[in-house]
Scaffold this active site. Structure first.
Site, short mmCIF file in Angstrom:
data_model
loop_
_atom_site.label_atom_id
_atom_site.label_comp_id
_atom_site.label_asym_id
_atom_site.label_seq_id
_atom_site.Cartn_x
_atom_site.Cartn_y
_atom_site.Cartn_z
N CYS A 196 0.89 -1.17 0.00
CA CYS A 196 0.00 0.00 0.00
C CYS A 196 0.92 1.21 0.00
O CYS A 196 1.48 1.56 1.04
CB CYS A 196 -0.91 0.01 1.22
SG CYS A 196 -1.89 1.52 1.32
N CYS A 232 -0.69 4.32 2.18
CA CYS A 232 -0.82 4.26 3.65
C CYS A 232 -0.38 2.89 4.14
O CYS A 232 0.81 2.61 4.15
CB CYS A 232 -2.21 4.65 4.12
SG CYS A 232 -3.60 3.86 3.31
N SER A 233 -1.32 2.02 4.51
CA SER A 233 -0.91 0.76 5.13
C SER A 233 -1.99 -0.30 4.97
O SER A 233 -2.11 -1.18 5.81
CB SER A 233 -0.64 1.00 6.61
OG SER A 233 -1.79 1.58 7.21
N CYS A 234 -2.80 -0.23 3.91
CA CYS A 234 -3.92 -1.16 3.72
C CYS A 234 -3.39 -2.60 3.69
O CYS A 234 -2.38 -2.89 3.03
CB CYS A 234 -4.65 -0.85 2.43
SG CYS A 234 -5.38 0.79 2.45
#
Lengths: 219, 213
Positions: free
Chosen positions: B113, B116-118
């Site tokens: 991702c 962000c941090s999906c």
């Protein structure tokens, strides 16, 4: 917004450093931050896109220098203040000093925890037929909004191919600003690395993004 | 996390000199949200406990092991991962829009991702620090072989590398190739070969010889 969060393809950050036997949390406060953010999202005070935008909106030097949960914390504080749920005087005092608006789904209690274990659905009723289909050649638009978007810079202006249609979803670009779901068709669009990074790119590499229909034009 | 965090909102002034500014601010915010009736701190405890003890890569490993032993399930997983997983009684439910991508001799998949941090929390738990940090997010889409080298993984030069950037609410889990030498293994034993990183695509499953007997 064209922030430092949009880091696909940037150089100079160094090696990836996996940590052996990494704990779920490194500090007890990280766990509290994670839980508070989940709770305030689950009961409607914040939403996933508004939280992302709040993190992206941190000053670049803060974003890059802060640990992951520190970013979460700074962003949730900012959001709660902006949404008038918490006052800066209260943050200073460490206590509630005045009345705040109720959460759309009320207090987050033990009964809500199970619901929190499984992510809610972002699928919505389509407002019309999908414009593109698998196999179509599409170009990622050159857009540079100051608001939230999920179209990364590294694909903008480049041509790829629609690989699959993933249904119709909440549109982050409006939801982040509490301006409604505005459901949009969502596609997996795949790019050849040489189209993104030039002739020196790894010839075996293909990169896909998840693209909402308004991000795409026919190529 | 071994720390006792049964401390929410009272009687800890004596500790303040030892607490960092961040700890103090986090504690203050929790106090405020509690006093406003927004959150019950016991519910926050329960969320933390859930991610520390119940939701982790074991969930994903069971799914992968089932796909390795049951061709009909493998196909169902590739067709609609959310639906397929939610028919398995012994694995906790997963949210919508999960997509399983299959490694083959011709193609290796890797998930990132960049924005962000999906990450597929229900299958893999909370993401590790490196997944959320700048080096991985910046390089995965441009130099995945270099990233794999940081993990000690080298793939054949001609294999296609496919990187999936999780830019929406779709989530991805890699279905790695079943290691050789595992004919006749039970699903439970196979699950022990499935590492978290092999389901992100930054690693490969353990080989039978790497299992402690």
């Amino acid at each position: 917004m064209n922030g430092v969060h949009d880091m696909g393809g940037m150089d100079g950050f160094g090696k990836v450093e996996p940590e052996a036997n990494e704990p779920t949390f490194h500090e007890a406060w990280e766990a509290r931050v994670m839980a508070m953010v989940r709770a305030m999202g689950a009961n409607g005070g914040l939403n996933i896109d508004s939280q992302r935008f709040a993190r992206e909106s941190l000053p670049p030097e803060v974003y890059l220098a802060s640990s992951y949960y520190k970013k979460w914390f700074l962003a949730v504080e900012n959001q709660l203040v902006e949404r008038s749920m918490v006052g800066t005087d209260e943050l200073e005092a460490g206590h509630s000093l005045h009345q705040s608006p109720p959460l759309p789904r009320g207090k987050f209690t033990l009964d809500d925890v199970k619901r929190c274990a499984v992510r809610g659905s972002f699928g919505r009723e389509p407002q019309g037929p999908a414009i593109f289909k698998p196999g179509d050649s599409v170009r990622a638009k050159n857009i540079n909004p100051l608001t939230h978007t999920r179209l990364p810079r590294y694909v903008r202006g480049h041509t790829g191919m629609v690989e699959r249609i993933n249904g119709c979803h909440v549109f982050p670009d409006t939801n982040a600003h509490f301006r409604g779901d505005h459901p949009q068709w969502l596609y997996t669009v795949v790019f050849d690395a040489r189209d993104l990074w030039g002739d020196d790119a790894d010839p075996t590499l293909k990169v896909s993004i998840e693209a909402f229909e308004p991000y795409l034009e026919k190529a | 996390m071994a720390h006792d965090h049964d401390h929410h909102h009272h009687d800890h002034d004596h500790e303040h000199s030892e607490l960092s500014e961040t700890q103090l601010r986090v504690r203050a915010l929790e106090t405020i949200l509690t006093e406003k009736g927004y959150v019950d701190p016991k519910a926050l405890d329960a969320i933390v406990e859930m991610y520390e003890t119940k939701i982790g890569p074991r969930n994903g490993a069971r799914v992968i092991a089932r796909a390795w032993t049951d061709p009909a399930f493998r196909q169902a997983l590739l067709d609609d991962a959310t639906q397929a997983i939610n028919t398995l009684g012994h694995v906790s439910r997963t949210g919508d829009h999960l997509i399983a991508v299959e490694n083959t001799l011709q193609r290796h998949n890797m998930v990132v991702c960049t924005l962000c941090s999906c990450y597929p929390w229900e299958m893999l738990g909370l993401p590790p620090v490196w997944y959320k940090a700048s080096p991985y997010r910046s390089r995965a889409v441009k130099d995945p072989r270099g990233v794999l080298a940081d993990f000690g993984v080298t793939l054949p030069k001609d294999i296609e590398i496919r990187v999936w950037d999780s830019t929406a609410e779709t989530r991805f889990i890699v279905l790695p190739m079943r290691p050789e030498g595992t004919d006749g293994w039970s699903e439970d034993k196979l699950a022990e070969l499935v590492t978290r990183d092999s389901m992100i695509g930054t690693g490969l499953p353990r080989k039978p010889a790497e299992l402690k007997s």
